[in-house]
Design a protein around this motif. Structure first.
Motif, mmCIF file in Angstrom:
data_model
loop_
_atom_site.group_PDB
_atom_site.id
_atom_site.type_symbol
_atom_site.label_atom_id
_atom_site.label_comp_id
_atom_site.label_asym_id
_atom_site.label_seq_id
_atom_site.Cartn_x
_atom_site.Cartn_y
_atom_site.Cartn_z
ATOM 1 N N GLY A 150 0.821 -1.205 0.000
ATOM 2 C CA GLY A 150 0.000 0.000 0.000
ATOM 3 C C GLY A 150 0.851 1.249 0.000
ATOM 4 N N SER A 151 1.917 1.256 0.787
ATOM 5 C CA SER A 151 2.817 2.406 0.805
ATOM 6 C C SER A 151 3.520 2.587 -0.534
ATOM 7 C CB SER A 151 3.861 2.232 1.922
ATOM 8 O OG SER A 151 3.239 2.168 3.180
ATOM 9 N N VAL A 152 3.882 1.458 -1.167
ATOM 10 C CA VAL A 152 4.501 1.541 -2.494
ATOM 11 C C VAL A 152 3.525 2.143 -3.495
ATOM 12 C CG1 VAL A 152 5.473 0.189 -4.398
ATOM 13 C CG2 VAL A 152 6.064 -0.383 -2.036
ATOM 14 N N GLY A 153 2.264 1.722 -3.428
ATOM 15 C CA GLY A 153 1.258 2.277 -4.336
ATOM 16 C C GLY A 153 1.051 3.764 -4.122
ATOM 17 N N PHE A 154 0.973 4.176 -2.841
ATOM 18 C CA PHE A 154 0.840 5.600 -2.524
ATOM 19 C C PHE A 154 1.989 6.385 -3.132
ATOM 20 C CE2 PHE A 154 1.438 9.407 -0.084
ATOM 21 C CZ PHE A 154 0.181 9.803 0.344
ATOM 22 N N LEU A 155 3.199 5.881 -2.964
ATOM 23 C CA LEU A 155 4.385 6.566 -3.452
ATOM 24 C C LEU A 155 4.396 6.666 -4.975
ATOM 25 C CD1 LEU A 155 7.141 7.781 -2.645
ATOM 26 C CD2 LEU A 155 8.098 5.485 -2.862
ATOM 27 N N CYS A 156 4.034 5.578 -5.641
ATOM 28 C CA CYS A 156 4.093 5.553 -7.104
ATOM 29 C C CYS A 156 3.105 6.529 -7.736
ATOM 30 C CB CYS A 156 3.838 4.133 -7.609
ATOM 31 S SG CYS A 156 5.205 3.001 -7.311
ATOM 32 N N THR A 157 1.846 6.495 -7.304
ATOM 33 C CA THR A 157 0.865 7.383 -7.928
ATOM 34 C C THR A 157 1.126 8.847 -7.569
ATOM 35 O OG1 THR A 157 -0.657 6.979 -6.083
ATOM 36 C CG2 THR A 157 -0.933 5.628 -8.064
ATOM 37 N N SER A 158 1.596 9.083 -6.351
ATOM 38 C CA SER A 158 1.925 10.458 -5.973
ATOM 39 C C SER A 158 3.067 10.987 -6.823
ATOM 40 C CB SER A 158 2.280 10.518 -4.489
ATOM 41 O OG SER A 158 2.493 11.845 -4.081
ATOM 42 N N ALA A 159 4.073 10.136 -7.076
ATOM 43 C CA ALA A 159 5.186 10.543 -7.935
ATOM 44 C C ALA A 159 4.713 10.801 -9.365
ATOM 45 C CB ALA A 159 6.273 9.476 -7.916
ATOM 46 N N MET A 160 3.764 10.002 -9.824
ATOM 47 C CA MET A 160 3.221 10.208 -11.166
ATOM 48 C C MET A 160 2.528 11.562 -11.279
ATOM 49 S SD MET A 160 1.709 6.363 -11.839
ATOM 50 C CE MET A 160 0.820 6.841 -13.314
ATOM 51 N N VAL A 161 1.765 11.930 -10.246
ATOM 52 C CA VAL A 161 1.103 13.238 -10.258
ATOM 53 C C VAL A 161 2.144 14.357 -10.253
ATOM 54 C CG1 VAL A 161 -0.443 14.794 -9.008
ATOM 55 C CG2 VAL A 161 -0.979 12.362 -9.150
ATOM 56 N N PHE A 162 3.200 14.194 -9.449
ATOM 57 C CA PHE A 162 4.258 15.201 -9.397
ATOM 58 C C PHE A 162 4.908 15.383 -10.766
ATOM 59 C CE2 PHE A 162 8.888 15.846 -9.082
ATOM 60 C CZ PHE A 162 8.894 17.150 -8.619
ATOM 61 N N PRO A 251 3.811 25.152 -5.162
ATOM 62 C CA PRO A 251 2.842 24.050 -5.066
ATOM 63 C C PRO A 251 3.318 22.733 -5.678
ATOM 64 C CG PRO A 251 1.717 26.077 -5.626
ATOM 65 C CD PRO A 251 3.190 26.389 -5.673
ATOM 66 N N ARG A 252 4.137 22.810 -6.732
ATOM 67 C CA ARG A 252 4.541 21.570 -7.395
ATOM 68 C C ARG A 252 5.432 20.689 -6.524
ATOM 69 N NH1 ARG A 252 7.889 25.423 -9.899
ATOM 70 N NH2 ARG A 252 10.137 24.961 -9.776
ATOM 71 N N TRP A 253 6.030 21.280 -5.472
ATOM 72 C CA TRP A 253 6.916 20.513 -4.608
ATOM 73 C C TRP A 253 6.182 19.831 -3.446
ATOM 74 C CZ3 TRP A 253 11.342 19.613 -6.733
ATOM 75 C CH2 TRP A 253 11.905 20.556 -7.579
ATOM 76 N N VAL A 254 4.902 20.118 -3.296
ATOM 77 C CA VAL A 254 4.165 19.624 -2.134
ATOM 78 C C VAL A 254 4.173 18.103 -2.055
ATOM 79 C CG1 VAL A 254 1.851 19.415 -1.144
ATOM 80 C CG2 VAL A 254 2.704 21.646 -1.862
ATOM 81 N N GLY A 255 3.809 17.444 -3.149
ATOM 82 C CA GLY A 255 3.755 15.986 -3.145
ATOM 83 C C GLY A 255 5.118 15.356 -2.946
ATOM 84 N N LEU A 256 6.147 15.947 -3.565
ATOM 85 C CA LEU A 256 7.491 15.396 -3.444
ATOM 86 C C LEU A 256 7.974 15.454 -2.000
ATOM 87 C CD1 LEU A 256 9.809 14.195 -5.126
ATOM 88 C CD2 LEU A 256 10.763 16.507 -5.298
ATOM 89 N N ILE A 257 7.712 16.559 -1.315
ATOM 90 C CA ILE A 257 8.123 16.691 0.087
ATOM 91 C C ILE A 257 7.366 15.700 0.962
ATOM 92 C CG2 ILE A 257 8.097 18.247 2.073
ATOM 93 C CD1 ILE A 257 8.582 20.543 0.067
ATOM 94 N N ALA A 258 6.066 15.592 0.739
ATOM 95 C CA ALA A 258 5.271 14.639 1.522
ATOM 96 C C ALA A 258 5.744 13.210 1.312
ATOM 97 C CB ALA A 258 3.794 14.773 1.156
ATOM 98 N N ASN A 259 6.258 12.921 0.124
ATOM 99 C CA ASN A 259 6.673 11.559 -0.183
ATOM 100 C C ASN A 259 8.031 11.201 0.398
ATOM 101 O OD1 ASN A 259 4.447 10.592 -1.525
ATOM 102 N ND2 ASN A 259 5.092 11.380 -3.504
ATOM 103 N N ILE A 260 8.760 12.188 0.938
ATOM 104 C CA ILE A 260 9.986 11.845 1.662
ATOM 105 C C ILE A 260 9.640 10.894 2.802
ATOM 106 C CG2 ILE A 260 11.829 12.755 3.138
ATOM 107 C CD1 ILE A 260 11.671 15.359 1.526
ATOM 108 N N GLY A 261 8.596 11.246 3.530
ATOM 109 C CA GLY A 261 8.164 10.392 4.636
ATOM 110 C C GLY A 261 7.665 9.045 4.166
ATOM 111 N N VAL A 262 7.004 9.007 3.001
ATOM 112 C CA VAL A 262 6.468 7.746 2.501
ATOM 113 C C VAL A 262 7.601 6.807 2.084
ATOM 114 C CG1 VAL A 262 4.951 6.675 0.799
ATOM 115 C CG2 VAL A 262 4.361 8.898 1.761
ATOM 116 N N VAL A 263 8.652 7.362 1.461
ATOM 117 C CA VAL A 263 9.803 6.542 1.082
ATOM 118 C C VAL A 263 10.429 5.909 2.325
ATOM 119 C CG1 VAL A 263 12.137 6.587 0.132
ATOM 120 C CG2 VAL A 263 10.309 7.829 -1.025
ATOM 121 N N LEU A 264 10.647 6.723 3.347
ATOM 122 C CA LEU A 264 11.222 6.202 4.590
ATOM 123 C C LEU A 264 10.258 5.249 5.301
ATOM 124 C CD1 LEU A 264 12.895 9.475 5.890
ATOM 125 C CD2 LEU A 264 13.986 7.557 4.744
ATOM 126 N N GLU A 265 8.970 5.466 5.090
ATOM 127 C CA GLU A 265 7.959 4.578 5.672
ATOM 128 C C GLU A 265 8.156 3.145 5.208
ATOM 129 O OE1 GLU A 265 3.272 3.935 4.662
ATOM 130 O OE2 GLU A 265 3.945 6.001 4.956
#
Length: 405
Positions: A150-162, A251-265
């Motif tokens: 689930g965390s991998v999926g969150f990270l992948c789609t969020s990166a795609m939006v970014f 605004p374009r950096w919002v998802g990337l910053i949030a995904n720092i935590g998801v990667v470490l998650e």
């Protein structure tokens, strides 16, 4: 392995693979929308912070109605894939509607439909996993090893939006979320159509689940976790706005910053089983609650680009402590007859109920300033930690008393 057992083992492995894909896709829906939706509603739909908070609060009604209803159907009629398929279809419709929506009311209905479709998914997936784990009697089939997808999926789609946003595509979260839901529908067709029968008879599983959750230790536990999730509503709904308005990021950096935590998650999830051998679930839950309180303190009193991102280093502790470990903790106390219903009722009462309050109140507090919002959230989180300590103490006392007789 005999020739007779080999096909059964192969079938179980295929079933597990589809379940991992299911976690990937349901959390992929969250990844496509979660980090970006508040900014999308503010910039593309021109809504105010108060309207955004109200939308998220009312949309949380999906967590009040849908998880207990869908898990009741799953436990009572032992059905699974048709329910999940219908929820994915709802998300396709919701995302299409949000792309066309104009104004507060239209956005409210679209986000609410998405919430109604999303909220039961986690509880149903957890119920299916724990049922599969119980059926296989396997200690090697652990919840974190499947939930990590689930965390991998969150990270992948969020990166795609970014990446799509950086490339200048208009409203990419709508298309990516809709496609993710459509693929989820196709995968859900291969999930088990029915669950193994139980000896539950004609009892209503939701009532059994309610009796369990209303016992004093678990009731206090639910309130304590609820207060932590109350502050999470302030974080997830307004952290993207905090990054742009307070920390000064584009605004374009919002998802990337949030995904720092998801990667470490992902790392925390991979290490979870090792933690679990040495540390009890209550200790892991308390560590997650403390990390959430620390996050509120940093956002409230250290408003800078550096501190707005550095707490992502321990974001994963909060995830495993507040989202992963509680599901396992409750499952350890549930029986087969109402295993899914406990997860669904918990989602209704705790993430749902406290999420609604958190979003409603956070929206009003955010109108007076984001720093004010996080200062008040800090005190709420500390109160939740105290209640968790009390709940775990009562539970240990009850278990010691039970062993004496």
């Amino acid at each position: 392995m005999t020739q007779a057992t080999a096909p059964a083992a192969d079938g179980a492995q295929a079933e597990l693979l589809r379940l991992r894909a299911h976690y990937f896709l349901i959390h992929g829906m969250f990844g496509a929308t979660g980090p970006y939706l508040p900014v999308f509603l503010r910039d593309a739909k021109e809504l105010s912070p108060g309207e955004i908070g109200t939308i998220f609060a009312l949309a949380q009604a999906g967590a009040i109605v849908m998880p207990p209803l869908l898990t009741l159907l799953a436990d009572r009629f032992r059905v699974m894939s048709p329910l999940v398929m219908a929820l994915f279809i709802g998300n396709v419709v919701a995302m299409s509607g949000l792309g066309l929506a104009s104004g507060f009311i239209a956005c409210l209905f679209a986000v609410a439909l998405s919430s109604f479709s999303n909220q039961p998914q986690g509880a149903l997936a957890d119920g299916l996993f724990f049922t599969l784990q119980q059926r296989e009697h396997s200690r090697h089939l652990t919840y974190p090893s499947v939930r990590i997808w689930g965390s991998v999926g969150f990270l992948c789609t969020s990166a795609m939006v970014f990446l799509a946003t950086t490339a200048g595509m208009p409203q990419p979260l709508i298309g990516i979320a809709a496609v993710t839901a459509a693929v989820g529908f196709l995968n859900a067709r291969r999930l088990p159509r029915s669950l193994p029968p139980t000896a539950g008879g004609g009892r209503l599983p939701t009532f059994d689940a309610a009796r369990l959750l209303l016992r004093p230790p678990l009731f206090i536990f639910c309130v304590g976790i609820g207060l932590i999730l109350f502050t999470n509503a302030a974080y997830y709904s307004f952290y993207p706005l905090y990054l742009t308005e307070v920390a000064g990021f584009q605004p374009r950096w919002v998802g990337l910053i949030a995904n720092i935590g998801v990667v470490l998650e992902l790392g925390y999830l991979l290490l979870f089983d090792r933690f679990r051998v040495r540390i009890s679930l209550p200790t892991i839950i308390l560590a997650g609650a403390i990390s959430c309180a620390l996050r509120m303190a940093i956002l409230a009193f250290l408003p800078s680009p550096f501190w707005a991102t550095v707490f992502q280093l321990f974001h994963g502790i909060g995830v495993i402590g507040v989202f992963i470990a509680p599901a396992m903790y409750l499952n350890n106390l549930a029986k087969d007859d109402y295993r899914s219903s406990v997860q669904g009722l918990y989602v209704m009462l705790v993430p749902g109920g406290f999420g609604i309050l958190g979003n409603l109140i956070s929206g009003q507090l955010a109108s007076a300033g984001l720093l004010n919002l996080y200062q008040i959230s800090l005190w709420i989180a500390l109160s939740g930690i105290v209640l968790l300590i009390v709940a775990f103490g009562l539970q240990r006392r009850a278990e010691r008393s039970a062993t004496r007789f």
